[in-house]
Each structure stands twice: as structure tokens, then as C-alpha cells.
Design a protein around this motif. Structure first.
Motif, PDB file in Angstrom:
ATOM      1  N   SER A  59      21.463 -38.926 -13.551  1.00 38.18           N
ATOM      2  CA  SER A  59      22.153 -37.853 -14.266  1.00 38.18           C
ATOM      3  C   SER A  59      23.354 -38.384 -15.023  1.00 38.18           C
ATOM      4  O   SER A  59      23.940 -39.400 -14.662  1.00 38.18           O
ATOM      5  N   THR A  63      24.054 -33.765 -15.487  1.00 38.98           N
ATOM      6  CA  THR A  63      22.814 -33.282 -16.106  1.00 38.98           C
ATOM      7  C   THR A  63      21.744 -34.356 -16.033  1.00 38.98           C
ATOM      8  O   THR A  63      21.983 -35.504 -16.421  1.00 38.98           O
ATOM      9  N   ALA A  68      19.145 -34.063 -20.747  1.00 40.78           N
ATOM     10  CA  ALA A  68      20.324 -34.333 -21.584  1.00 40.78           C
ATOM     11  C   ALA A  68      19.897 -34.523 -23.035  1.00 40.78           C
ATOM     12  O   ALA A  68      18.803 -34.995 -23.329  1.00 40.78           O
TER      13      ALA A  68
END
Length: 291
Positions: A59, A63, A68
Motif C-alpha cells: 500500500s 491505499t 492507487a
């Protein structure tokens, strides 16, 4: 936290080379330490979004990379490879401007990394090794990244040029993930470090602690392998050529402290302020680190 690998397993052609790795990239620089084949570059490729985990997630600011925005992520996270990554057909100025498309910014970027802007018309083969590495760094900085992922950025340079490149990287103020086997380099650029052996994290913690008082036999072996000016030559301990053990502790076939207990795989556990995957970490700390 800038990026995080959570339970990540990575491989090629169905063969796993990184196993269940969890680590955070935080402020102050993070190092990935290990010998060739330990999985450092494979993990870096995953952090760059170039390799998808077969298990676990990576991440960026919380996110998942799969969700992303690609354009924003590519701008925020930039690789710095070795100087040989430059296209021999492209001029220095064109290489630096390749990502940002802003030719006007090239002279300032060259000055930022200590290069004369007049070198912008040259090709890579017309530069020294240190100059080429500065071009690679300038190319990464062209898009004003939040994080640099550096893969052995000084390994092909002589000692004096290495020192200049390290001074440059220290002064940039950009966060970094450093992949290296050079303990002196990681000691300068990274607040925390992770030691990988056979694709597994065997020790993690503050870099200064790992280098001064290792708690894993492999970290200790890496430290002891560094020649010391005026000292005796490094002495190898354990089976330096043995392949990783397929079961139990992967380092046990090379470890001078291995005991029957090591036939069961050790879990990462907290020892003296860091996480260590070793049944005998306390012995390393109290009995060997002071040698």
C-alpha cells in the motif's frame, strides 16, 4: 508511513523468492540489507509496482497499489538504479527530462546534483561513473518524488566518488528505501533497516543497533565480513557456501550456533528493541557481539 508491505510473498514462474514479508517505509530512510539473491531487488520491484505479490498487499499512504492512481504514484515514487541504466543513445539532458518533459528545468537539476549543465549534450559513455550516477539521480528528481527507491546506487563507484554521492543523497531531503549489501552506506542513509536472508526478514530495527550489536548470526556475519583498516582480515564462520535450508531456520546450514532446535522455523520476536527470527538471539547479543 509512506508505504507498507503486509504479508507479501513474491516469485517468478511459480517459485517464491520473497516469503511473507511485512515492513513499513517510514521517515528517516529504510534499508534492505542482504547478500545477492536474498530478495532485496525483487521486493523493491514490488514497491515500484513492477511486480505483483502472489500473496499479501503493498500500500501507498494506506491505499492498495492496485487501487492507487498510476500516474500520481509513478510521480511520487521514483527508482534510482545503477548508472548502467542510462540509455546510451540519449543525451544527458534528454535522459533527465524524460520523465517531466521539462527541458527548461534540466540545468537546475544538473546543478542540484553537482553536474555542470554544459555536460547536458554528452552521451553516457562520455561521462565518468560518478557523473553517470548523478544523472540517474537527477532524472529521478525531475518529477519531484516523495520517495526514492535506490538499488545499490554506489556499488560501481570508487570510494571517493561513493562518498560524494552519499553526501548528495543525504542532503536531498527526500525519503528513501535503500537496497544494499554495503553496511557503511546503510549506516549513513537509513534510520531503520531490515536484514533479508533467502527472501525472509531475519532481523529488523534501528540501523545503529543492527550494526553495533547484531542479534542474528547472519547480521553478525555480514558485519564481520567488512574489512577494517589496519585490522586482521575477515574470518568466515559457519558454512558460507551452504544453500538455504528448505525447512526450519533457512540459515541453519551456515550458522555456527545451530542446534537441533533450529530445525523448527523461528518466528520474528522482539529482542533488545528489534525483531529477530532466531532461537539463539540472546546468545548472539551477549556472547558474540562484543568480539
Amino acid at each position: 508511513m509512506i508505504m507498507r508491505a503486509d504479508g507479501v510473498t513474491l516469485g517468478y514462474g511459480g517459485t517464491a523468492v520473497v516469503h511473507d514479508v511485512t515492513l513499513d517505509i517510514t521517515e528517516g530512510g529504510v534499508g534492505l540489507i542482504g547478500e545477492s539473491g536474498s530478495g532485496k531487488t525483487t521486493l523493491a520491484r514490488a514497491f515500484l509496482g513492477l511486480l505483483k505479490p502472489t500473496k499479501g498487499t503493498i500500500s501507498f499512504h494506506g491505499t492498495d497499489l492496485r487501487k492507487a492512481g498510476t500516474k500520481a504514484f509513478r510521480k511520487a515514487v521514483q527508482p534510482v538504479f545503477q548508472a548502467e541504466s542510462l540509455d546510451p543513445r540519449m543525451s544527458v539532458a534528454r535522459s533527465i527530462a524524460e520523465g517531466s518533459r521539462d527541458r527548461a528545468a534540466v540545468p537546475a537539476l544538473m546543478e542540484q546534483v553537482g553536474l555542470d549543465p554544459a555536460l547536458g549534450t554528452r552521451r553516457p559513455h562520455q561521462l565518468s561513473g560518478g557523473q553517470r550516477q548523478r544523472v540517474v539521480i537527477a532524472r529521478a528528481l525531475a518529477v519531484r518524488p516523495e520517495l526514492l527507491i535506490l538499488d545499490e546506487p554506489t556499488s560501481a563507484l570508487d570510494v571517493t566518488v561513493q562518498a560524494k554521492i552519499l553526501d548528495l543523497l543525504e542532503g536531498l531531503g527526500t525519503e528513501r528505501l535503500l537496497i544494499t549489501h554495503n553496511l557503511a552506506v546503510v549506516g549513513r542513509l537509513c534510520r531503520t533497516s531490515h536484514v533479508l536472508f533467502a527472501g525472509r526478514i531475519v532481523e529488523s530495527g534501528p540501523t545503529e543497533d543492527l550494526l553495533q550489536r547484531p542479534a542474528h548470526p547472519y547480521t553478525l556475519a555480514l558485519r564481520d565480513a567488512v574489512p577494517k583498516l589496519g585490522g586482521a582480515p575477515p574470518v568466515a564462520r559457519g558454512g558460507t557456501e551452504a544453500a538455504p535450508a528448505p525447512t526450519g531456520c533457512p540459515f541453519r546450514l551456515r550458522c555456527p550456533l545451530a542446534v537441533p532446535e533450529c530445525e523448527s522455523a523461528p518466528e520474528l520476536r522482539e529482542v533488545a528493541g528489534r525483531n529477530v527470527a532466531c532461537h539463539r538471539a540472546e546468545l548472539v547479543l551477549t556472547g558474540l557481539a562484543a568480539r
